[in-house]
Design a protein around this motif. Structure first.
Motif, PDB file in Angstrom:
ATOM      1  N   LEU A   1       0.825  -1.202   0.000  1.00 56.71           N
ATOM      2  CA  LEU A   1       0.000   0.000   0.000  1.00 56.71           C
ATOM      3  C   LEU A   1       0.864   1.259   0.000  1.00 56.71           C
ATOM      4  O   LEU A   1       0.637   2.192  -0.776  1.00 56.71           O
ATOM      5  N   ALA A   2       1.835   1.279   0.894  1.00 53.01           N
ATOM      6  CA  ALA A   2       2.703   2.459   0.997  1.00 53.01           C
ATOM      7  C   ALA A   2       3.460   2.689  -0.301  1.00 53.01           C
ATOM      8  O   ALA A   2       3.576   3.829  -0.771  1.00 53.01           O
ATOM      9  N   THR A   3       3.980   1.609  -0.896  1.00 52.03           N
ATOM     10  CA  THR A   3       4.736   1.736  -2.142  1.00 52.03           C
ATOM     11  C   THR A   3       3.869   2.313  -3.256  1.00 52.03           C
ATOM     12  O   THR A   3       4.299   3.188  -4.009  1.00 52.03           O
ATOM     13  N   ALA A   4       2.627   1.836  -3.341  1.00 58.17           N
ATOM     14  CA  ALA A   4       1.719   2.331  -4.375  1.00 58.17           C
ATOM     15  C   ALA A   4       1.482   3.831  -4.226  1.00 58.17           C
ATOM     16  O   ALA A   4       1.522   4.588  -5.200  1.00 58.17           O
ATOM     17  N   PHE A   5       1.243   4.281  -3.013  1.00 60.34           N
ATOM     18  CA  PHE A   5       0.962   5.702  -2.794  1.00 60.34           C
ATOM     19  C   PHE A   5       2.213   6.564  -2.966  1.00 60.34           C
ATOM     20  O   PHE A   5       2.131   7.694  -3.458  1.00 60.34           O
ATOM     21  N   ILE A   6       3.375   6.037  -2.562  1.00 54.17           N
ATOM     22  CA  ILE A   6       4.608   6.799  -2.733  1.00 54.17           C
ATOM     23  C   ILE A   6       4.935   6.971  -4.213  1.00 54.17           C
ATOM     24  O   ILE A   6       5.291   8.060  -4.673  1.00 54.17           O
ATOM     25  N   LEU A   7       4.792   5.891  -4.989  1.00 55.29           N
ATOM     26  CA  LEU A   7       5.020   5.983  -6.433  1.00 55.29           C
ATOM     27  C   LEU A   7       3.989   6.900  -7.095  1.00 55.29           C
ATOM     28  O   LEU A   7       4.310   7.670  -8.011  1.00 55.29           O
ATOM     29  N   GLN A   8       2.769   6.831  -6.606  1.00 59.88           N
ATOM     30  CA  GLN A   8       1.713   7.668  -7.171  1.00 59.88           C
ATOM     31  C   GLN A   8       1.976   9.150  -6.923  1.00 59.88           C
ATOM     32  O   GLN A   8       1.655  10.004  -7.753  1.00 59.88           O
ATOM     33  N   SER A   9       2.574   9.433  -5.770  1.00 59.21           N
ATOM     34  CA  SER A   9       2.858  10.837  -5.451  1.00 59.21           C
ATOM     35  C   SER A   9       4.001  11.402  -6.289  1.00 59.21           C
ATOM     36  O   SER A   9       4.156  12.614  -6.405  1.00 59.21           O
ATOM     37  N   SER A  10       4.809  10.507  -6.855  1.00 64.01           N
ATOM     38  CA  SER A  10       5.899  10.959  -7.731  1.00 64.01           C
ATOM     39  C   SER A  10       5.320  11.198  -9.126  1.00 64.01           C
ATOM     40  O   SER A  10       5.657  10.516 -10.096  1.00 64.01           O
ATOM     41  N   SER A  11       4.437  12.140  -9.230  1.00 62.24           N
ATOM     42  CA  SER A  11       3.647  12.344 -10.454  1.00 62.24           C
ATOM     43  C   SER A  11       4.489  12.800 -11.637  1.00 62.24           C
ATOM     44  O   SER A  11       4.201  12.458 -12.784  1.00 62.24           O
ATOM     45  N   SER A  12       5.527  13.531 -11.377  1.00 58.66           N
ATOM     46  CA  SER A  12       6.325  14.051 -12.498  1.00 58.66           C
ATOM     47  C   SER A  12       7.033  12.911 -13.230  1.00 58.66           C
ATOM     48  O   SER A  12       6.974  12.808 -14.464  1.00 58.66           O
ATOM     49  N   LEU A  13       7.673  12.005 -12.472  1.00 51.17           N
ATOM     50  CA  LEU A  13       8.356  10.863 -13.078  1.00 51.17           C
ATOM     51  C   LEU A  13       7.345   9.941 -13.753  1.00 51.17           C
ATOM     52  O   LEU A  13       7.522   9.489 -14.873  1.00 51.17           O
ATOM     53  N   CYS A  14       6.256   9.670 -13.028  1.00 51.53           N
ATOM     54  CA  CYS A  14       5.242   8.758 -13.549  1.00 51.53           C
ATOM     55  C   CYS A  14       4.611   9.323 -14.824  1.00 51.53           C
ATOM     56  O   CYS A  14       4.398   8.607 -15.791  1.00 51.53           O
ATOM     57  N   GLY A  15       4.350  10.632 -14.837  1.00 48.96           N
ATOM     58  CA  GLY A  15       3.718  11.227 -15.998  1.00 48.96           C
ATOM     59  C   GLY A  15       4.617  11.202 -17.210  1.00 48.96           C
ATOM     60  O   GLY A  15       4.166  10.955 -18.330  1.00 48.96           O
TER      61      GLY A  15
ATOM     62  N   VAL B   1      -1.922  11.740   7.643  1.00 53.00           N
ATOM     63  CA  VAL B   1      -1.831  11.740   6.176  1.00 53.00           C
ATOM     64  C   VAL B   1      -1.558  13.152   5.675  1.00 53.00           C
ATOM     65  O   VAL B   1      -0.735  13.357   4.767  1.00 53.00           O
ATOM     66  N   GLY B   2      -2.217  14.146   6.268  1.00 50.49           N
ATOM     67  CA  GLY B   2      -1.998  15.527   5.866  1.00 50.49           C
ATOM     68  C   GLY B   2      -0.593  16.020   6.184  1.00 50.49           C
ATOM     69  O   GLY B   2      -0.040  16.846   5.449  1.00 50.49           O
ATOM     70  N   TRP B   3       0.004  15.515   7.253  1.00 50.72           N
ATOM     71  CA  TRP B   3       1.343  15.964   7.650  1.00 50.72           C
ATOM     72  C   TRP B   3       2.450  15.300   6.833  1.00 50.72           C
ATOM     73  O   TRP B   3       3.375  15.967   6.373  1.00 50.72           O
ATOM     74  N   VAL B   4       2.373  13.978   6.673  1.00 46.62           N
ATOM     75  CA  VAL B   4       3.507  13.255   6.066  1.00 46.62           C
ATOM     76  C   VAL B   4       3.182  12.611   4.727  1.00 46.62           C
ATOM     77  O   VAL B   4       4.083  12.140   4.042  1.00 46.62           O
ATOM     78  N   GLY B   5       1.892  12.519   4.372  1.00 46.24           N
ATOM     79  CA  GLY B   5       1.508  11.865   3.126  1.00 46.24           C
ATOM     80  C   GLY B   5       0.943  10.480   3.373  1.00 46.24           C
ATOM     81  O   GLY B   5       1.202   9.854   4.408  1.00 46.24           O
ATOM     82  N   THR B   6       0.207   9.978   2.396  1.00 43.99           N
ATOM     83  CA  THR B   6      -0.471   8.688   2.556  1.00 43.99           C
ATOM     84  C   THR B   6       0.522   7.529   2.620  1.00 43.99           C
ATOM     85  O   THR B   6       0.425   6.647   3.492  1.00 43.99           O
ATOM     86  N   GLY B   7       1.484   7.501   1.695  1.00 45.26           N
ATOM     87  CA  GLY B   7       2.461   6.415   1.671  1.00 45.26           C
ATOM     88  C   GLY B   7       3.252   6.299   2.964  1.00 45.26           C
ATOM     89  O   GLY B   7       3.303   5.209   3.577  1.00 45.26           O
ATOM     90  N   PRO B   8       3.877   7.397   3.436  1.00 42.62           N
ATOM     91  CA  PRO B   8       4.602   7.315   4.705  1.00 42.62           C
ATOM     92  C   PRO B   8       3.723   6.931   5.895  1.00 42.62           C
ATOM     93  O   PRO B   8       4.186   6.268   6.819  1.00 42.62           O
TER      94      PRO B   8
ATOM     95  N   CYS C   1      -0.199   5.076 -15.793  1.00 44.20           N
ATOM     96  CA  CYS C   1       0.556   4.684 -14.593  1.00 44.20           C
ATOM     97  C   CYS C   1      -0.274   4.910 -13.332  1.00 44.20           C
ATOM     98  O   CYS C   1      -0.311   4.070 -12.439  1.00 44.20           O
ATOM     99  N   GLN C   2      -0.961   6.059 -13.286  1.00 43.35           N
ATOM    100  CA  GLN C   2      -1.788   6.348 -12.121  1.00 43.35           C
ATOM    101  C   GLN C   2      -2.883   5.294 -11.949  1.00 43.35           C
ATOM    102  O   GLN C   2      -3.179   4.863 -10.845  1.00 43.35           O
ATOM    103  N   GLY C   3      -3.483   4.887 -13.075  1.00 46.71           N
ATOM    104  CA  GLY C   3      -4.519   3.870 -12.998  1.00 46.71           C
ATOM    105  C   GLY C   3      -3.997   2.543 -12.489  1.00 46.71           C
ATOM    106  O   GLY C   3      -4.630   1.889 -11.648  1.00 46.71           O
ATOM    107  N   VAL C   4      -2.835   2.137 -12.994  1.00 46.71           N
ATOM    108  CA  VAL C   4      -2.227   0.878 -12.551  1.00 46.71           C
ATOM    109  C   VAL C   4      -1.883   0.941 -11.067  1.00 46.71           C
ATOM    110  O   VAL C   4      -2.160   0.011 -10.301  1.00 46.71           O
ATOM    111  N   LEU C   5      -1.292   2.057 -10.633  1.00 42.10           N
ATOM    112  CA  LEU C   5      -0.918   2.202  -9.225  1.00 42.10           C
ATOM    113  C   LEU C   5      -2.152   2.266  -8.328  1.00 42.10           C
ATOM    114  O   LEU C   5      -2.123   1.801  -7.185  1.00 42.10           O
TER     115      LEU C   5
END
Length: 509
Positions: free
Chosen positions: A361-375, A448-455, A382-386
């Motif tokens: 779960l954490a990996t999916a959200f961390i990768l998803q937050s890296s939107s620039s690389l993923c895009g 989640v608001g402080w550190v993000g969903t993945g962390p 990529c967003q759909g797969v994640l």
């Protein structure tokens, strides 16, 4: 059958363990009397699950009816969390009520609270009456969370005690699932939220009526010197050979209690080493059950699904319903495994899988937050797969959690405490569960608001690792042991092999 109670001797640890080793694996699941007791007591678990789950859908319509609620987030939080506050108070007082007045009267009291709270909410003319009704319901939830597991455990044969107590957890998860179905079913009915909240009075009234015809716990009766009534109940559960063994165990425990002049004090839980160890294990399991994230998932699964990229409310609710169904189905697996694999092994396997799924779960959200690389690499696909990767991690989490860390803490807490302290310790450990539940519910979105969903999910995974270590070090296996054998197990842990031959409560602190 007549049994001479005066001739029942005390039992040494060797004799008790020999009895456990020679005990036949009888098919008590075919005993309608045992199943009837379990089923009726489990209605309290169903109400527990329903009343904690139904508010998520009802709140949407409460906000529409009361403008003061719609514009006040604190009022919304109070409507939701007042039941948790009531549950903490109910669990804290429920332990004492159980020991003083019995499991049956405690169940009847919980039903009164459930029915009263449901009817008050249904008729509420404003948000503050609604909050009062939520408080009453919460008191019922707290009392039921202590009473139902203990009542079932004290009437259950040791061979299947874990499975029968876990049936109560199935009723809890089934109640949560049913609450989601009710939320969907009443969406087009006038007075939507009033029906959602008021319908809980029906099973409460049914359980109240049925409990009037059921006996008190045989162990509570025996401890209160109503031995004839206790034996009459046990005769409905065991054949003549096994009945004699069970009564001997009860007589032995009663003699130890009499010799130590034990009346059961809250201070003893911290004063006596064997009680401290048992309570530490039981309360620790209850705390880790919540801090490893189960009610984060159950309360916020639609939000988590939307965080994963599925913005449709309908799809989020549908996926959440599937999560609830998996939770109930996994509990059925737990019922099958808990008396075969044992509590400790099941909890450790469950926690190992929880850690793995939380990392996914954490990996999916961390990768998803890296939107620039993923895009730049995969564009929107990529967003759909994640997103589906995150949903898969969520499903895997439920698949591992529900058979193990769902039922095990409740089963263990129903069987690890001595007779005189079972209600008190069970109530205190259930209070720990509700306090932990409230902390998780109130802090998840903020973290989640402080550190993000993945962390955030990585933090929960770290807590799950700590839980694995805790279970490995401090939680013994109690599969198939009688209550008296479990008592001796704690004495041996506290005082060594010599302690197992002393009075259960007579050892110096």
């Amino acid at each position: 059958m007549t049994i001479d109670l005066s001739t029942m001797p005390g039992s040494s640890s060797i004799r008790l363990l020999d009895a456990a080793a020679g005990r036949k694996d009888m098919n008590f699941f075919k005993n309608r009397y045992v199943l009837g007791l379990t089923g009726v007591a489990g209605i309290g678990g169903f109400l527990f699950g329903y009343d904690t789950g139904v508010i998520s859908g009802a709140l949407l319509y409460i906000r529409d009816e009361f403008p003061a609620v719609k514009d006040n987030l604190f009022l919304q939080e109070t409507i939701v969390s007042m039941a948790l506050l009531g549950a903490m108070l109910g669990a804290a007082g429920g332990g004492w009520i159980n020991d003083a007045y019995g499991r049956k009267k405690s169940t009847l009291l919980a039903d009164l609270m459930f029915a009263l709270g449901s009817l008050v909410m249904c008729a509420a003319g404003g948000p503050y009456i609604l909050i009062l009704g939520r408080l009453f319901v919460g008191l019922g939830v707290g009392i039921a969370s202590v009473t139902a597991p203990v009542y079932i455990a004290e009437a259950a044969p040791s061979e299947i005690r874990g499975g029968l107590v876990s049936t109560n957890v199935l009723m809890i998860t089934g109640g949560q699932f049913f609450s989601y179905l009710v939320n969907l079913g009443f969406t087009e009915v006038p007075g939507t939220w009033r029906w959602m909240l008021g319908v809980a009075a029906v099973p409460a009234i049914i359980q109240f009526v049925l409990m009037l015809f059921l006996p008190e716990s045989p162990r509570w009766l025996y401890r209160k010197d109503e031995k004839a009534k206790a034996i009459a109940v046990l005769e409905q559960i065991y054949d003549s050979g096994r009945l004699e063994e069970e009564v001997e165990l009860l007589a032995s425990a009663s003699m130890h209690e009499f010799q130590s002049n034990c009346t059961g004090s809250y201070l003893d839980i911290f004063r006596l080493k064997e009680l401290r160890l048992a309570f530490f294990a039981g309360a620790g399991l209850q705390a880790f059950q919540q801090f490893t994230g189960i009610n984060t998932v159950m309360y916020y699964s639609p939000t988590i699904v939307q965080m994963a990229g599925f913005t449709s409310n309908r799809l989020a609710l549908l996926l959440s319903l599937i999560v609830a169904a998996m939770n109930a189905s996994g509990t059925i697996v737990g019922i099958y495994l808990i008396d075969r694999c044992g509590r400790r092994r099941l909890a450790l396997t469950s926690l190992a899988g929880v850690v793995l799924s939380l990392v996914i779960l954490a990996t999916a959200f961390i990768l998803q937050s890296s939107s620039s690389l993923c895009g730049s690499l995969f564009s929107g696909s990529c967003q759909g797969v994640l997103g589906w990767f995150a949903v898969g991690g969520l499903a895997l989490y439920i698949a591992f959690f529900s058979p193990g860390m769902g039922p095990v803490p409740w089963a263990v807490n129903s069987e690890i405490y001595p007779e005189a302290y079972r209600g008190m310790c069970g109530g205190m450990s259930a209070t720990v569960n509700w306090i932990s539940n409230l902390i998780v519910a109130q802090t998840f979105l903020s973290i989640v608001g402080w550190v993000g969903t993945g962390p955030t999910f990585l933090i929960i995974a770290g807590i799950a690792v700590m839980a694995f270590i805790f279970v490995a070090l401090y939680v013994p296996e109690t599969k198939g042991l009688s209550f008296e054998e479990v008592d001796l197990l704690w004495k041996e842990r506290a005082w060594g092999s010599q302690g197992s031959h002393e009075s259960l409560l007579g050892a110096a602190p």
